[in-house]
Design an enzyme around this catalytic site. Structure first.
Site, short mmCIF file in Angstrom:
data_model
loop_
_atom_site.label_atom_id
_atom_site.label_comp_id
_atom_site.label_asym_id
_atom_site.label_seq_id
_atom_site.Cartn_x
_atom_site.Cartn_y
_atom_site.Cartn_z
CG HIS A 1 3.59 11.49 -25.42
ND1 HIS A 1 1.97 11.51 -25.29
CD2 HIS A 1 3.67 12.53 -24.49
CE1 HIS A 1 1.48 12.26 -24.28
NE2 HIS A 1 2.42 12.92 -24.02
CD GLU B 1 -6.30 14.41 -14.47
OE1 GLU B 1 -6.88 13.35 -14.55
OE2 GLU B 1 -5.41 14.73 -15.25
CE LYS C 1 -3.04 12.67 -14.19
NZ LYS C 1 -3.31 12.99 -15.64
NE ARG D 1 -4.25 -1.87 1.52
CZ ARG D 1 -3.89 -3.12 1.96
NH1 ARG D 1 -2.99 -3.66 2.98
NH2 ARG D 1 -4.82 -4.23 1.89
CG ASN E 1 -5.33 16.45 -21.27
OD1 ASN E 1 -4.15 15.78 -21.18
ND2 ASN E 1 -6.52 15.65 -21.34
CE LYS F 1 2.70 17.31 -14.37
NZ LYS F 1 3.03 16.12 -14.95
CG HIS G 1 -1.63 15.74 -24.03
ND1 HIS G 1 -1.03 16.65 -24.37
CD2 HIS G 1 -0.75 14.88 -23.48
CE1 HIS G 1 0.27 16.58 -24.05
NE2 HIS G 1 0.44 15.59 -23.33
NE ARG H 1 -2.08 16.12 -12.77
CZ ARG H 1 -1.18 15.79 -11.94
NH1 ARG H 1 -1.40 15.70 -10.89
NH2 ARG H 1 -0.32 15.05 -12.34
CG HIS I 1 -3.68 10.87 -25.44
ND1 HIS I 1 -4.37 11.48 -24.53
CD2 HIS I 1 -2.45 11.01 -25.21
CE1 HIS I 1 -3.44 11.71 -23.30
NE2 HIS I 1 -2.02 11.30 -23.75
CD GLU J 1 4.27 16.53 -23.10
OE1 GLU J 1 3.27 17.54 -22.48
OE2 GLU J 1 3.81 15.35 -23.46
P1 NAD Z 1 10.98 6.31 -22.46
O1 NAD Z 1 10.70 6.16 -20.96
O2 NAD Z 1 10.42 4.93 -23.32
O3 NAD Z 1 12.24 6.65 -23.21
C1 NAD Z 1 12.50 6.72 -24.32
C2 NAD Z 1 13.75 6.06 -24.76
O4 NAD Z 1 14.81 6.75 -24.42
C3 NAD Z 1 13.91 4.43 -24.10
O5 NAD Z 1 14.20 3.64 -25.22
C4 NAD Z 1 14.85 4.78 -23.25
O6 NAD Z 1 15.63 3.61 -22.81
C5 NAD Z 1 15.62 5.80 -23.71
N1 NAD Z 1 16.29 6.54 -22.75
C6 NAD Z 1 16.21 7.01 -21.69
N2 NAD Z 1 16.92 7.77 -21.16
C7 NAD Z 1 18.27 7.77 -21.84
C8 NAD Z 1 19.29 8.49 -21.92
N3 NAD Z 1 19.49 9.25 -21.02
N4 NAD Z 1 20.05 8.10 -22.87
C9 NAD Z 1 19.81 7.49 -23.87
N5 NAD Z 1 18.61 6.64 -23.99
C10 NAD Z 1 17.89 6.96 -23.09
O7 NAD Z 1 9.98 7.38 -22.94
P2 NAD Z 1 9.59 8.77 -22.24
O8 NAD Z 1 9.25 9.72 -23.65
O9 NAD Z 1 10.73 9.34 -21.50
O10 NAD Z 1 8.25 8.50 -21.47
C11 NAD Z 1 7.14 8.20 -22.14
C12 NAD Z 1 6.17 7.58 -21.23
O11 NAD Z 1 5.96 8.49 -20.46
C13 NAD Z 1 4.93 7.19 -21.54
O12 NAD Z 1 4.52 5.78 -21.15
C14 NAD Z 1 3.85 8.13 -21.03
O13 NAD Z 1 2.59 7.81 -20.85
C15 NAD Z 1 4.63 8.58 -19.76
N6 NAD Z 1 3.94 9.91 -19.45
C16 NAD Z 1 3.73 9.80 -18.01
C17 NAD Z 1 3.42 11.30 -17.42
C18 NAD Z 1 2.93 11.20 -16.00
O14 NAD Z 1 2.36 12.33 -15.49
N7 NAD Z 1 3.12 10.16 -15.41
C19 NAD Z 1 3.32 12.18 -18.25
C20 NAD Z 1 3.98 12.26 -19.72
C21 NAD Z 1 4.12 10.96 -20.16
ZN ZN Z 2 2.67 14.82 -22.79
#
Ligand code: NAD
Ligand code: ZN
Length: 359
Positions: A261, A232, A138, A116, A241, A222, A244, A237, A248, A180
């Site tokens: 993304h 939210e 999130k 938990r 979006n 943020k 988005h 919040r 999406h 972003e």
């Molecule tokens: P990711 O985590 O897949 O990273 C992108 C790629 O870069 C991967 O192949 C990773 O291995 C590589 N990588 C990471 N750091 C590196 C570095 N320093 N050097 C070389 N390669 C590196 O993608 P992302 O864009 O970071 O995140 C996308 C995810 O985030 C999605 O699943 C999305 O839903 C989520 N997200 C969450 C929130 C939230 O509020 N929680 C907000 C926006 C996005």
């Molecule tokens: Zn986003």
């Protein structure tokens, strides 16, 4: 440093070159920790961090997930639970995410749900994770049928953004994070938008001072939104979006992975701005400034020519977005640079007309 003020769940976002080398010192008294990373980031950063913690006296394990969106699945979460069981984790065991948004969301979900709730630390290594996903609490995973549909709100105890770690990021991933960043300027801060326009060459050359500044301002903005609407519930919040709802839908229809993304959001922001312009809410000049800024960061502003999506299907997918209410299209539309509004019941005809620009 950016404070995120959420009462008992408050924390600091620290930003600096070489910061990941200080995580053990910053965390203080050694305890136990599960470091979670992926196959790309483990050799670049997570192995060092794990060793640093071990040397500081921590009982620490490293869990390496497959790189990419597949790590955000219940199957992979179960493997993290297994590691926590194996190390006899208790409520004081820290989960430390070292990676992009995928690792952060997955590790955070394991931290939110195991026993938990375990203390959670974010060490984001992509620009997107640094400016967006690591702040705000999130966390979650995907089901085969829907992205981010299973999740929780679980704020980290601390966020350490080491700008040095971004050096190895592929250019396309860097650009995706910039989408972003541009979004924050558009929705909340005109002078930040102006500054991005003026300093675009320095940012694009990854000048460390400028990198730290864009991350700092993005995290401040943020934090401001999250502080106003942590769970939210008030609708505030939702400004995050912007771009988005369209984005999406493109991500889903193009099959995840084809469009990053941030790329989908970049196209979606132009759609939202185009639609706002058609409604007479903003002048054409705003659309063209946004377009130019996104393009200067090597981001797409319309669907790639080989990607033909059916406009009706785009709309149907937009309606399925978990943030739509009762199947009605609600969009975040700009009123000027630095300000957006949530608009209910946007006419389907206009949305069709907007997405038809990709044909
Ligand atoms: P990711 O985590 O897949 O990273 C992108 C790629 O870069 C991967 O192949 C990773 O291995 C590589 N990588 C990471 N750091 C590196 C570095 N320093 N050097 C070389 N390669 C590196 O993608 P992302 O864009 O970071 O995140 C996308 C995810 O985030 C999605 O699943 C999305 O839903 C989520 N997200 C969450 C929130 C939230 O509020 N929680 C907000 C926006 C996005
Ligand atoms: Zn986003």
């Amino acid at each position: 440093m950016v404070p995120v003020n959420l009462g008992p769940r408050s924390y600091q976002v620290r930003i600096g070159a070489g910061l990941s080398k200080q995580v053990a010192i910053e965390l203080g008294n050694p305890g136990s920790a599960l470091v979670v990373s992926d196959t790309n980031v483990a050799p670049l950063a997570a192995e060092n961090l794990t060793q640093q913690l071990a040397e500081a006296g921590w009982n620490v394990r490293l869990a390496v997930q497959p790189a990419g969106e597949t790590a955000k699945s219940l199957r992979e979460i179960e493997k993290l639970y297994d590691q926590l069981i194996a190390m006899q984790a208790d409520r004081s065991t820290h989960v430390i995410a070292v990676g992009g948004g995928v690792v952060g969301d997955a590790a955070g979900f394991a931290a939110a749900t195991y026993a938990r709730g375990l203390p959670f630390i974010q060490v984001p290594t992509t620009l997107l994770a640094a400016v967006d996903s690591s702040v705000g609490g999130k966390v979650g995973v995907n089901l085969p049928a829907a992205k981010n549909i299973v999740g929780a709100f679980h704020q980290p105890k601390a966020v350490f953004i080491d700008t040095d770690l971004l050096a190895t990021l592929p250019p396309r991933e860097f650009a995706a994070g910039m989408a972003e960043v541009v979004k924050y300027g558009m929705i909340l801060d005109e002078s930040f938008f102006d500054w991005l326009e003026a300093e675009q060459p320095k940012i694009q050359s990854h000048d460390p001072t400028f990198l730290a500044r864009i991350i700092q301002r993005s995290c401040e903005l943020k934090a401001q939104v999250v502080e106003a609407d942590e769970f939210e519930t008030t609708g505030l919040r939702a400004v995050l979006n912007f771009g988005h709802t369209f984005g999406h839908a493109y991500e889903a229809l193009a099959k995840y992975g084809t469009l990053l993304h941030g790329e989908a959001v970049s196209i979606g922001m132009i759609d939202a701005a185009t639609l706002a312009c058609q409604l007479g809410r903003i002048p054409e000049e705003v659309v063209s400034r946004l377009t130019k800024l996104l393009q200067s960061f090597q981001l797409p502003v319309s669907l790639p020519s080989g990607m033909k999506l059916d406009p009706q299907q785009i709309i149907a997918t937009m309606r399925l977005d978990k943030k739509s209410v009762g199947g009605k299209l609600r969009l975040i539309l700009p009123t000027r640079i630095g300000h957006v509004e949530s608009v209910r019941d946007v006419s389907e005809e206009l949305v069709l007309k907007t997405v038809a620009r990709h044909g």
